[in-house]
Design a protein around this motif. Structure first.
Motif, PDB file in Angstrom:
ATOM      1  N   LEU A   1      -6.504   7.269  -7.546  1.00 35.72           N
ATOM      2  CA  LEU A   1      -7.433   6.597  -6.576  1.00 35.72           C
ATOM      3  C   LEU A   1      -6.795   6.332  -5.355  1.00 35.72           C
ATOM      4  N   PHE A   2      -5.490   6.597  -5.076  1.00 32.37           N
ATOM      5  CA  PHE A   2      -4.688   6.404  -4.073  1.00 32.37           C
ATOM      6  C   PHE A   2      -4.420   7.903  -3.392  1.00 32.37           C
ATOM      7  N   THR A   3      -5.481   8.019  -2.392  1.00 28.61           N
ATOM      8  CA  THR A   3      -5.312   9.432  -1.628  1.00 28.61           C
ATOM      9  C   THR A   3      -4.430   9.362  -0.757  1.00 28.61           C
ATOM     10  N   SER A   4      -4.310   8.090  -0.065  1.00 28.96           N
ATOM     11  CA  SER A   4      -3.307   8.212   1.220  1.00 28.96           C
ATOM     12  C   SER A   4      -3.010   6.589   1.626  1.00 28.96           C
ATOM     13  N   ILE A   5      -1.863   6.698   2.254  1.00 30.40           N
ATOM     14  CA  ILE A   5      -1.608   5.003   2.610  1.00 30.40           C
ATOM     15  C   ILE A   5      -2.669   4.336   3.277  1.00 30.40           C
ATOM     16  N   PRO A   6      -3.244   4.852   4.406  1.00 30.04           N
ATOM     17  CA  PRO A   6      -4.375   4.191   5.213  1.00 30.04           C
ATOM     18  C   PRO A   6      -5.312   3.726   4.225  1.00 30.04           C
TER      19      PRO A   6
ATOM     20  N   SER B   1       0.961  -1.254  -0.055  1.00 28.71           N
ATOM     21  CA  SER B   1      -0.027  -0.063   0.183  1.00 28.71           C
ATOM     22  C   SER B   1       0.843   1.097   0.033  1.00 28.71           C
ATOM     23  N   ALA B   2       1.994   1.299   0.723  1.00 30.68           N
ATOM     24  CA  ALA B   2       2.829   2.370   0.803  1.00 30.68           C
ATOM     25  C   ALA B   2       3.696   2.581  -0.515  1.00 30.68           C
TER      26      ALA B   2
ATOM     27  N   GLY C   1       2.109   1.476  -3.552  1.00 31.58           N
ATOM     28  CA  GLY C   1       1.251   2.052  -4.353  1.00 31.58           C
ATOM     29  C   GLY C   1       0.968   3.446  -4.300  1.00 31.58           C
ATOM     30  N   TYR C   2       0.896   3.960  -3.107  1.00 33.06           N
ATOM     31  CA  TYR C   2       0.606   5.219  -3.043  1.00 33.06           C
ATOM     32  C   TYR C   2       1.619   6.162  -3.581  1.00 33.06           C
ATOM     33  N   THR C   3       2.898   5.863  -3.325  1.00 35.01           N
ATOM     34  CA  THR C   3       4.162   6.529  -3.752  1.00 35.01           C
ATOM     35  C   THR C   3       4.209   6.518  -5.276  1.00 35.01           C
ATOM     36  N   MET C   4       3.822   5.402  -5.834  1.00 36.62           N
ATOM     37  CA  MET C   4       3.781   5.155  -7.391  1.00 36.62           C
ATOM     38  C   MET C   4       2.723   6.071  -8.173  1.00 36.62           C
ATOM     39  N   GLU C   5       1.584   6.217  -7.359  1.00 31.04           N
ATOM     40  CA  GLU C   5       0.384   6.877  -7.877  1.00 31.04           C
ATOM     41  C   GLU C   5       0.052   8.057  -7.509  1.00 31.04           C
ATOM     42  N   GLN C   6       0.830   8.770  -6.601  1.00 28.64           N
ATOM     43  CA  GLN C   6       0.325  10.104  -5.996  1.00 28.64           C
ATOM     44  C   GLN C   6       0.512  11.157  -7.156  1.00 28.64           C
ATOM     45  N   ASN C   7       1.377  10.803  -8.129  1.00 30.86           N
ATOM     46  CA  ASN C   7       1.555  12.183  -9.150  1.00 30.86           C
ATOM     47  C   ASN C   7       0.478  11.859 -10.359  1.00 30.86           C
ATOM     48  N   HIS C   8      -0.226  10.825 -10.365  1.00 32.83           N
ATOM     49  CA  HIS C   8      -1.102  10.748 -11.583  1.00 32.83           C
ATOM     50  C   HIS C   8      -2.359  11.733 -11.255  1.00 32.83           C
ATOM     51  N   PRO C   9      -2.731  12.286 -12.241  1.00 26.08           N
ATOM     52  CA  PRO C   9      -4.010  13.452 -11.926  1.00 26.08           C
ATOM     53  C   PRO C   9      -5.214  12.700 -11.591  1.00 26.08           C
TER      54      PRO C   9
END
Length: 499
Positions: free
Chosen positions: A351-356, A337-338, A340-348
């Protein structure tokens, strides 16, 4: 003669000891020549007492063995030569190992005969002995329970006899036809109550109350009331007849029974206070929560299903493997999950808004559920998802085999224990004669007295003297098997005597 080298031995000072003090023993037809200086290393043992025979009379030497030949100076022992091979290791290596295939209880009697304490057993053999002793105690407890059900307590008063009869009626379906019928009725009421609870949530079968809210159909409420009445009477009768009230109340299955009954009466009490109390929001939420607790009654089926009980016990014995699985899944969920959040956070459109919030995606991905409500949109995110579900499959598959193996071992052990207890009862009846089982006051004393301890001694002695008890060992395939040298003979004799 066994191949033991006859060489000079050194004493504690390093000087060579004499070979003059030799002891010739004949163990079950197998002759063995032993050196006295080796035997005297453990002076409290029976073999050490044979070394200095010059000062003893013929009667004293004969008391140390089964027979003595003064011409050849040979001591005869009517003992098991295979067990003696293990015993003699004490004098060579300072410890004893039980060989595979030897009954641990019989071997302990051999050690007692040779005056050797159990402290000389190696730790691996002690653990095996403890396992067999636990199985003996469990079989003894089952034999005691069977005899209590069959004989009862002749010294009990009228109320105690009624209590025992009521306990058998409610808790032991195999004891009589009425008890079997009650168990079937209880099972039917559990199924009816569960079906009514599910059907009552169908909107087309609900009716509107005075305030326009949907409520259960009156017919379903009547059926529910009848089922609760049965459960209440059943619980009270079992509580009254229970020999140990505290243990009964604190039992897990009885807590489930109480939770299945309690919501109905709490709602009934709250309703009796009037509409004003029922209109309170907190009270309504409490009522909804209590109604949901009715699902606990489905666990009542475990009381009438040996398969569910075996499954529960097997899961208990697999807590270590289940904990390992949860640990693997927890580490994987946090890691992926961490990532996935790191790799997806720059995409406009991420769907990964936070690690939790990504924990949910990691859980459904590692368990291969894949609802599709959250999914990665970048190339690196998809690679991370592929690795996560592969790791999830491996993590879930690893503990499956130990858990299944524990279930098979536990199930087979229970079957063999039941069979061994029944054979012990049958062989006991054959030895004592028909009808003597009900007239033996000393056995009733064991049952009324110290629980399974009396039967421990009875079963242990019979197992080592007449091979009637069936000790348990683990078979080569991992399952439980019956280990006894005369099992087939005992079973054949039982069948012939019964016919």
């Amino acid at each position: 003669m066994w191949g033991i080298q006859r060489s000079r031995y050194a004493d504690c000072n390093g000087s060579e000891a004499s070979e003059e003090a030799e002891v010739v023993v004949n163990i079950g037809g197998v002759k063995q020549v032993l050196h006295g200086d080796m035997l005297t290393r453990f002076p409290d043992t029976r073999l050490a007492e044979l070394v200095d025979c010059s000062t003893k009379s013929l009667e004293e030497m004969s008391s140390l063995c089964d027979d003595y030949d003064p011409d050849s100076g040979e001591f005869y022992f009517d003992r098991d030569p295979e067990a003696f091979k293990c015993v003699i290791e004490l004098y060579y290596y300072g410890e004893i190992h039980m060989k595979r295939g030897i009954c641990p209880m019989c071997f302990m009697k051999e050690m007692d005969f040779w005056k050797i304490g159990s402290d000389f057993l190696d730790e691996c053999c002690k653990s095996h002995l403890k396992e067999v002793e636990d199985e003996l105690a469990e079989i003894a407890e089952r034999v005691r329970a069977i005899l209590v059900d069959r004989e009862g307590d002749p010294d009990a008063g009228g109320w105690q006899r009624f209590q025992v009869s009521l306990w058998r009626l409610m808790e032991k379906p195999e004891s009589s036809l009425p008890a079997h019928i009650i168990a079937i009725l209880s099972f039917i009421f559990i199924l009816i109550s569960s079906v009514v609870m599910c059907v009552g949530t169908i909107p087309d079968l609900q009716v509107e109350d005075s305030e326009g809210n949907l409520a259960e159909h009156p017919t379903l409420e009547v059926i529910e009331t009848v089922c609760i009445g049965w459960f209440t009477v059943e619980y009270l009768l079992r509580l009254i007849s229970s020999p140990n009230k505290v243990k009964f109340v604190l039992s897990f299955m009885n807590i489930i029974d109480f939770m299945a009954i309690m919501p109905f009466f709490v709602v009934l009490v709250l309703t009796s206070f009037g509409a004003g109390v029922m209109e309170l929001a907190n009270v309504q939420q409490a009522i909804q929560a209590l109604r949901i607790m009715r699902i606990a009654r489905i666990f009542k089926l475990a009381r009438h299903s040996s398969g569910l009980q075996t499954l529960t016990a097997a899961l208990k014995s697999s807590l270590k493997e289940l904990g390992l699985l949860l640990m693997y899944m927890g580490v994987g969920v946090f890691l992926f999950s961490a990532l996935g959040y790191t790799m997806e956070q720059n995409h406009p459109d991420t769907l990964f808004t936070s690690i939790p919030q990504s924990f949910w995606w990691a859980v459904i991905t590692m368990t291969t559920v894949g609802y599709g409500d959250v999914y990665p949109k970048t190339t690196l995110g998809r690679c991370n998802a592929a690795i996560s579900f592969l790791c999830g499959v491996i993590a879930i598959a690893l503990p499956i085999h130990p858990i299944i193996n524990n279930f098979v071992l536990f199930y087979n052990k229970q079957q063999v224990l039941d069979t061994a207890a029944k054979h012990e009862i049958e062989l006991m009846a054959l030895r004592t004669g028909e009808g003597e089982l009900e007239d033996a006051p000393e056995r009733r004393g064991h049952v009324r007295g110290s629980g399974a301890r009396g039967w421990d001694h009875s079963i242990s002695s019979s197992s080592c003297q007449s091979d009637t008890f069936l000790p348990l060992m683990k078979g080569p395939g991992g399952g439980a098997r019956i280990q006894t040298p005369s099992m087939a003979t005992s079973l054949e004799s039982t069948a012939e005597a019964t016919s």
